[in-house]
Design an enzyme around this catalytic site. Structure first.
Site, PDB file in Angstrom:
ATOM      1  CE  LYS A 272      -3.968  -1.850   2.598  1.00  0.00           C
ATOM      2  NZ  LYS A 272      -4.987  -1.654   1.561  1.00  0.00           N
ATOM      3  NE  ARG A 346     -10.863  -9.994  -1.857  1.00  0.00           N
ATOM      4  CZ  ARG A 346     -11.170  -9.100  -2.791  1.00  0.00           C
ATOM      5  NH1 ARG A 346     -11.491  -9.491  -4.010  1.00  0.00           N
ATOM      6  NH2 ARG A 346     -11.188  -7.810  -2.506  1.00  0.00           N
TER       7      ARG A 346
HETATM    8  N1  BES Z   1      -8.161  -3.748   4.420  1.00  0.00           N
HETATM    9  C1  BES Z   1      -8.332  -3.335   3.070  1.00  0.00           C
HETATM   10  C2  BES Z   1      -9.644  -2.581   2.848  1.00  0.00           C
HETATM   11  C3  BES Z   1      -9.784  -1.269   3.553  1.00  0.00           C
HETATM   12  C4  BES Z   1      -9.452  -0.090   2.921  1.00  0.00           C
HETATM   13  C5  BES Z   1     -10.280  -1.210   4.834  1.00  0.00           C
HETATM   14  C6  BES Z   1      -9.600   1.111   3.563  1.00  0.00           C
HETATM   15  C7  BES Z   1     -10.416  -0.013   5.473  1.00  0.00           C
HETATM   16  C8  BES Z   1     -10.084   1.158   4.837  1.00  0.00           C
HETATM   17  C9  BES Z   1      -8.317  -4.551   2.158  1.00  0.00           C
HETATM   18  O1  BES Z   1      -7.515  -5.599   2.580  1.00  0.00           O
HETATM   19  C10 BES Z   1      -7.796  -4.109   0.850  1.00  0.00           C
HETATM   20  O2  BES Z   1      -6.651  -3.759   0.785  1.00  0.00           O
HETATM   21  N2  BES Z   1      -8.630  -4.140  -0.161  1.00  0.00           N
HETATM   22  C11 BES Z   1      -8.261  -3.723  -1.451  1.00  0.00           C
HETATM   23  C12 BES Z   1      -8.766  -4.754  -2.447  1.00  0.00           C
HETATM   24  C13 BES Z   1      -8.202  -4.608  -3.814  1.00  0.00           C
HETATM   25  C14 BES Z   1      -6.736  -4.945  -3.812  1.00  0.00           C
HETATM   26  C15 BES Z   1      -8.968  -5.517  -4.753  1.00  0.00           C
HETATM   27  C16 BES Z   1      -8.902  -2.360  -1.707  1.00  0.00           C
HETATM   28  O3  BES Z   1     -10.011  -2.133  -1.244  1.00  0.00           O
HETATM   29  O4  BES Z   1      -8.246  -1.545  -2.331  1.00  0.00           O
HETATM   30 MN    MN Z   2      -5.527  -5.424   1.925  1.00  0.00          MN
END
Ligand code: BES
Ligand code: MN
Ligand code: ZN
Length: 497
Positions: A272, A346
């Site tokens: 990230k 997931r």
């Molecule tokens: N934990 C994150 C989602 C999230 C984002 C929670 C902001 C709280 C605040 C999750 O694991 C994630 O990174 N999701 C990605 C999925 C994508 C890679 C398909 C996302 O939402 O960008």
């Molecule tokens: Mn994630």
């Protein structure tokens, strides 16, 4: 903070106590407020008459310095419900702290025109005040005096205090669950990791919850390859926590709650961006809610069998981390191509859900996860995303959500979205082929680990697990969104049957 209930008569002889009175939309002072008004030379009637004070719901006239009194508007009393009463109680807290009050007494004489009994109303006000009084300030070693909370006790005075105590005692147990969740989620990730979080859940055994923890060797033996893949880059051992509360009939199928517990989500190798990454300490929010919910249900001795499962991992990059393109084998036997290591929640839930179904054959299963950023884009921070294969369960969640103020909004599941996660080299891939409908493709992924006949709901709580601003019953920080909703769902639809 302590909440007490006292008979009105007992309160009259405490002249130094800061008093709080409710003022309805008609702006008329109640009997007790009139008596107080006389003692302070009409300061209260002047405050009520001032143009600024319309007695709308939650509005406060602070006459503490002048008269030792706080007035709070209720708006039209006949419109008051549990939620607005809780909000009233919560709204008092910052005002009392700002005025430096240590102890105060709220007089609840009558609330005309509602169906809610006076003791019930008093209990709800106390509950709201308690929920708002939560603080997470253990890491402040110095604090300006005007930042320190002063309020230590709130007494609620009514004609029959004893009757308010029973409903309040039950609500207090729910609040204890909420606070446990908030504490766990507020903790930084150097304190809460899969191992320490699993250790925290063992505290629930004091309440009669059976706690079992599977470590990596056990999960490896069983074949939880999807969950293990996420945690393999971390120096902390992944854990699967299984909590059981057996308050229902022997042999009765339990209801099950499953939580995503990523104690920190760096994204892994699909790392990230730096800005805002600290927020990913609350990526274990779903697991936090399941743990706090178990505390609430056990605390109030709910007459129901419940299993709570938390999949705990830390998603880190590193020499042993999972790579984009890796193929893992889930506990269900289905294989997954991990195209993005940041779509890790997931993967954790896939195995946690399958484990829950296989071992407990629950009559219903609800999972909670801070799963997608896309749900925040879609719904913002006022509603969680709801996905379900069962209209009745979805309807129950919607109804109870409105009732208690933790609302959900349903999004679709359908074949067209499911197709998006077919993989070229495995049974499925962990992200959609397109960027669109990201929350739905995530839910479709989870559904592949739910057996056809099992009523299931998935709550994407990424938008609601954390609050950037205070609200009436939820101070900023971890909200514990879902503990109250699911506690009430169990109470209304699953307990005692
Ligand atoms: N934990 C994150 C989602 C999230 C984002 C929670 C902001 C709280 C605040 C999750 O694991 C994630 O990174 N999701 C990605 C999925 C994508 C890679 C398909 C996302 O939402 O960008
Ligand atoms: Mn994630
Ligand atoms: Zn995540």
């Amino acid at each position: 903070m302590k909440i007490h209930f006292a008979d009105i008569g007992a309160v009259r002889n405490k002249p130094d106590e800061v008093m709080i009175f409710l003022v309805g939309a008609d702006k008329r002072l109640s009997t007790a407020a009139q008596a107080a008004d006389k003692r302070v030379g009409g300061a209260l009637s002047r405050a009520v008459k001032s143009g600024r004070f319309s007695a709308k719901r939650g509005q406060v006239a602070n006459v503490v310095a002048a008269a030792g009194v706080l007035l709070i508007g209720t708006g039209e009393t006949k419109a008051l419900d549990f939620q607005s009463l809780e909000n009233l109680g919560g709204a008092l807290i910052p005002h009392l702290n700002a005025a430096g009050v240590k102890s105060a007494t709220l007089v609840v004489e009558d609330i005309k025109g509602t169906k809610i009994s006076l003791p019930e109303a008093a209990a709800r006000i106390g509950y709201g005040a308690l929920l708002r009084s939560y603080r997470f300030d253990k890491y402040h070693t110095k604090m300006e005096d005007d930042q320190k909370p002063t309020l230590q006790a709130l007494t609620i005075a009514l004609s029959n205090a004893k009757v308010a105590q029973a409903p309040f005692s039950e609500l207090e147990k729910v609040a204890e669950g909420v606070f446990f969740t908030r504490d766990l989620v507020n903790e930084p990730a150097n304190v809460i990791n899969p191992e320490t979080l699993a250790e925290e859940t063992r505290k629930l055994s004091k309440l009669g919850v059976e706690v079992e923890v599977l470590g990596e060797p056990e999960m490896y033996k069983l074949g939880l390859g999807a969950l293990l893949g996420v945690g393999q880059g971390s120096s902390k051992e992944s854990q699967l926590v299984i909590m059981r509360w057996n308050g229902g009939g022997k042999g009765k199928a339990p209801v099950a709650f499953v939580g995503k517990g990523v104690t920190f989500d760096t994204g892994g190798i699909s790392i990230k961006p730096a800005a805002g990454m600290e927020e990913m300490k609350w990526d274990m929010g779903g697991a936090g809610v399941v743990i706090g919910l178990m505390k609430a249900l056990a605390g109030r001795k709910a007459k129901v069998n419940v299993v709570g499962v938390a999949g705990l991992v830390e998603n880190m990059p590193g020499g042993n981390a999972q790579r984009p393109g890796d193929v893992v084998k889930s506990y269900s036997g289905q294989t997954i191509e991990v195209l993005n290591t940041d779509a890790e929640g997931r993967l954790v839930l896939a195995d946690a859900l399958w484990y829950t179904e296989k071992h407990f054959k629950p009559k219903m299963i609800i999972d909670l996860a801070t799963l997608t950023g896309a749900i925040i884009v879609a719904l913002g921070t006022s509603r969680a995303g709801l996905f379900s294969n069962d209209d009745r369960l979805a309807e129950q969640l919607f109804r109870v959500g409105k009732e208690i103020g933790e609302e959900v909004w349903r999004l679709p599941l359908a074949e067209v979205y499911d197709k998006q996660i077919n993989s070229d080299i495995a049974d499925m891939q962990n992200i959609g082929k397109e960027r669109e409908a990201g929350s739905i493709t995530a839910a479709q992924f989870l559904q592949r680990f739910i057996e056809k006949g099992t009523p299931w709901a998935h709550l994407d709580i990424a938008g609601v697990a954390w609050a950037k601003k205070d609200s009436d019953t939820v101070p900023k920080g971890a909200t514990a969104w879902g503990v109250r909703l699911l506690n009430q769902l169990v109470k209304e639809y699953y307990e005692g049957r």
